[in-house]
Enzyme design. Sequence first.
Site, PDB file in Angstrom:
ATOM      1  CG  LEU A 540      -2.027  -0.982   1.322  1.00  0.00           C
ATOM      2  CD1 LEU A 540      -2.641  -0.950   2.716  1.00  0.00           C
ATOM      3  CD2 LEU A 540      -3.091  -0.693   0.276  1.00  0.00           C
ATOM      4  CD  GLN A 542       9.470   1.622   0.756  1.00  0.00           C
ATOM      5  OE1 GLN A 542       9.090   1.509  -0.413  1.00  0.00           O
ATOM      6  NE2 GLN A 542      10.632   1.170   1.177  1.00  0.00           N
ATOM      7  N   GLY A 543       6.856   3.957   4.291  1.00  0.00           N
ATOM      8  CA  GLY A 543       7.062   5.121   5.148  1.00  0.00           C
ATOM      9  C   GLY A 543       8.365   4.991   5.896  1.00  0.00           C
ATOM     10  N   GLY A 544       8.567   5.894   6.781  1.00  0.00           N
ATOM     11  CA  GLY A 544       9.807   5.912   7.533  1.00  0.00           C
ATOM     12  C   GLY A 544      10.030   4.637   8.333  1.00  0.00           C
ATOM     13  CG  PHE A 545       8.009   3.810  11.611  1.00  0.00           C
ATOM     14  CD1 PHE A 545       8.746   3.591  12.763  1.00  0.00           C
ATOM     15  CD2 PHE A 545       7.368   5.026  11.443  1.00  0.00           C
ATOM     16  CE1 PHE A 545       8.822   4.576  13.738  1.00  0.00           C
ATOM     17  CE2 PHE A 545       7.450   6.004  12.425  1.00  0.00           C
ATOM     18  CZ  PHE A 545       8.185   5.792  13.571  1.00  0.00           C
ATOM     19  N   GLY A 546       8.847   1.568   7.486  1.00  0.00           N
ATOM     20  CA  GLY A 546       8.833   0.335   6.706  1.00  0.00           C
ATOM     21  C   GLY A 546       7.668   0.305   5.745  1.00  0.00           C
ATOM     22  CE  LYS A 562       4.028   2.114   9.665  1.00  0.00           C
ATOM     23  NZ  LYS A 562       3.430   3.249  10.394  1.00  0.00           N
ATOM     24  CG  ASP A 635       4.304  11.096  16.602  1.00  0.00           C
ATOM     25  OD1 ASP A 635       4.232  12.345  16.500  1.00  0.00           O
ATOM     26  OD2 ASP A 635       4.777  10.372  15.714  1.00  0.00           O
TER      27      ASP A 635
END
Length: 828
Positions: A540, A542-546, A562, A635
Amino acid sequence: MKTLHSHGSTFMFVFSLFFYPFLSQAIDTITPTQPLTIKQTLVSNGEVFELGFFDPGNNNLYIGIWYKQIQQKTYVWVANRDNPITSSSGNLTIASNGNMVLVNQTGTVVWSTNQPTQVVKTVGQLLDTGNFVLRPENDENPENYIWQSFDYPTDTLLPEMKLGWDRKSGIHRFLRSWKTNIVPSTGDYSFKLDITGFPELVTMNDETITWRTGPWNGLRFSGTPQMVGLNIMKFELQDNSDEITYSFEMLDSSIYSRFVVNSSGISQRLVWAETTKTWNTFWYFPGDFCDQFGECGPFGVCDTSTAPFCNCMTGFRPKNKQAWDLRDGKDGCVRSSVMDCGSDGFLLLKNMKLPESSNAFVDQTINLSECGAICKKNCSCAAYASMNITEGGSGCVIWVGDLMDMRHYVDSEYGGQDLYVRAAASDLDQSVGAGSLKKGSNNGNHVGKIVGITISTCVVLTFLLILVYLKRKKTRNLKKSFNRTGPQERTEDFVVNKGVVVQSRRDYYNETTMDELELPLFDFRTLAMATNNFSDTNKLGQGGFGCVYKGTLTEGEVVAVKRLSRICEQGCCIEVEEKLLIYEFMENKSLDMFLFDKEKNVKLNWKMRLDIIRGIARGLLYLHQDSRFKIIHRDMKASNILLDKDMNPKISDFGIARIFGRDQTEAETKIVVGTYGYMSPEYAMDGHFSTKSDVFSFGVLILEIVSGKRNRGSSNTTSQLNLLGQAWKIWNEDNALELLDESIRAKFSENEVLRCIQIGLLCVQEQSEDRPDMANVVLLLSSENVRMPQPKHPGFFIRKINKEIEYSSKDDDSKTINGITISILDGR
Ligand SMILES: *[C@@H]1O[C@H](CO)[C@@H](O)[C@H](O)[C@H]1NC(C)=O
Ligand SMILES: *[C@@H]1O[C@H](CO)[C@@H](O)[C@H](O)[C@H]1NC(C)=O
Ligand SMILES: *[C@@H]1O[C@H](CO)[C@@H](O)[C@H](O)[C@H]1NC(C)=O
Ligand SMILES: *[C@@H]1O[C@H](CO)[C@@H](O)[C@H](O)[C@H]1NC(C)=O
Ligand SMILES: *[C@@H]1O[C@H](CO)[C@@H](O)[C@H](O)[C@H]1NC(C)=O
Ligand SMILES: *[C@@H]1O[C@H](CO)[C@@H](O)[C@H](O)[C@H]1NC(C)=O
């Protein structure tokens, strides 16, 4: 004047601090965080009913419902009638399994709604109908009740409440009297719908019928002429595949009426007379000699206009002449003529309360003449009648054996109906015996096809349905708990994701922690399968965490998985090769994608925004207070608020959340992580975090949702004030409405918007101790009546100077937050 004024505001301030619990009386809902304590009550939205603790005068405490507007306490429902609280205190609350429970002083559960464990977050709500319901907090269908007091009546039938059988759930609702006027425990008398045979309502003393209404004839009960010709209420008997129930409805809903069976076995209808402030008795049963069940015995006919009241029909004589003459008719009448089945005819008796009908047989499909033919053919048939007298009559009821509890009405055109009783041909020629019982026409000439009578299958059907339902219920529960492997009894399906599930090849939470978090567990293989082995087609994003993959569990539930990459130095957690987080799949992605997008922005109208604010507030409250651990999110930001297909917000990304022990309230960290623009001063600068730092972030979120602007990177680059600064400025200029997002100004509630801005500003106050806690925020958001203090100066008053950021706080200290240098400057 000035002194008075300042007194006034002092008072207001004190008022707002000390009277929250009392103001919250206007609340109609119990939530896990807002239990009902002994001093509080719930009041239904329209202030019709009130629910709370009461002592009926026996020095015990009960939870009950009474009319809010009627001074003279009239209890219509009691929760714990047989388990009173004997001490002086208790709480009604929502237990971790989603049930409402009443606990006494020592914490023992004395009453519970006792439903299967709920996987969704539940609330208890008192409705204006007087129904107290347990329902999922967020459900598209607000009438999706898990439990309702209307299914467990006490001694009172209210409008819209149903007596009788729910054929789907198998629930049988009936009234049961109080023991005495001051003891609500289960008394001797019940009032119920008897569906063996031809349905009718009966009052019973234990297992003995004391009064019966007579069967429903389509228009009324054949034994209650009192109920006819009323223009303020309407009665209904529903008989279909879903239910067989009796209920009434007020045509003028401003009139209060109730039906009660009292502790001496009197079933009565009461109507509140506002002018005299009394409950007027419309009628009560048994009201006279002839209402009392079986006074004249088998085949006897009671008639209050004759002396004696008991009569034998033509062709009958008293069974016990001696007793009969002494006015004891209980032995009834016997036939005096010799019967000859083939030549018998029928006596027509008019205005009759039909005989007790538990042994009656019903056929809805045939008409009265066919009914007579069947009865004539069948020698054990003692009488017959039309089942439904509307539109000339339809259906057929036949009685076999003794005819019990018949009554004849002379003085009411609405009393009873026609009844045909088998009689010897010789008797049909003679004149009528005692009383006004008229000789019936000879129906021997009825011709018609003989059609078999269908035996009522209600009972069998009901049991089948119960079985089916139980089976279905079981499967459903299993399905809900899908792949959970833990022994947990509950999952959270609140604003926190249902499926925030953490698992790895190697457990990184030790088992106790995992158990205590009470989250469902999945094993790695399940997730690999669900995501097609983490294939690219399922990816879906990709982000900073994977990477995030779309997955489909075997039950069809769509989730987002995730897969965290190895870089993991985040606050809490995690030191293993493979970490997976599972989220509920959110159709509408995250809040920021709507809020800060010029086109999508418009779709988020004010009502939706307010719902989102409230939803987030409840979610955060849940994290802070309600879950067994205190969780500080650390956060909170728009991109961490996910929206499901109905735009319900869910708080996500607990990547840096910190779980606190219950008594721990704040902590410090060397690594400050979080998102700039949402961080409270004490956290950003000192690494000092507590629930109040989440409150700060939430305040920023409120202002962003109201304005549609990001706190950082305000679109107006020439302005030196960020969103908080702007909000604070225009608030003080009394122009706060200007903050509202231009795209939704067509329709909004001024009051709500102003309240939200004020709450937002209260949350971002500089001093953490000035900020409300989330429980308070939820209260402020839910009630327009609760007064709020004026907000003080907000925490971050940021100006951009050469890419450096200044705070209007403290003195020349500076700290590095993830590479951003923050200079601190006293701007005040
Ligand atoms: C609470 O209820 C339990 C069970 O009924 C009882 O044993 C206990 O004494 C009660 N506590 C108080 C303080 O009444
Ligand atoms: C009831 O709840 C209140 C507030 O939540 C709490 O202070 C009190 O101790 C509770 N009482 C009992 C008997 O559980
Ligand atoms: C009685 O008959 C009328 C007219 O046929 C019908 O509308 C009504 O539903 C029937 N009532 C019952 C209780 O069967
Ligand atoms: C029950 O109701 C009847 C009729 O209103 C009344 O006479 C009787 O006193 C009531 N019984 C009790 C115990 O209140
Ligand atoms: C009753 O039903 C029978 C058979 O359907 C019919 O022949 C007869 O005319 C009906 N009688 C009345 C009074 O409707
Ligand atoms: C008479 O009718 C009743 C009720 O339908 C039935 O149980 C009984 O078998 C019938 N008797 C005869 C002889 O048909």
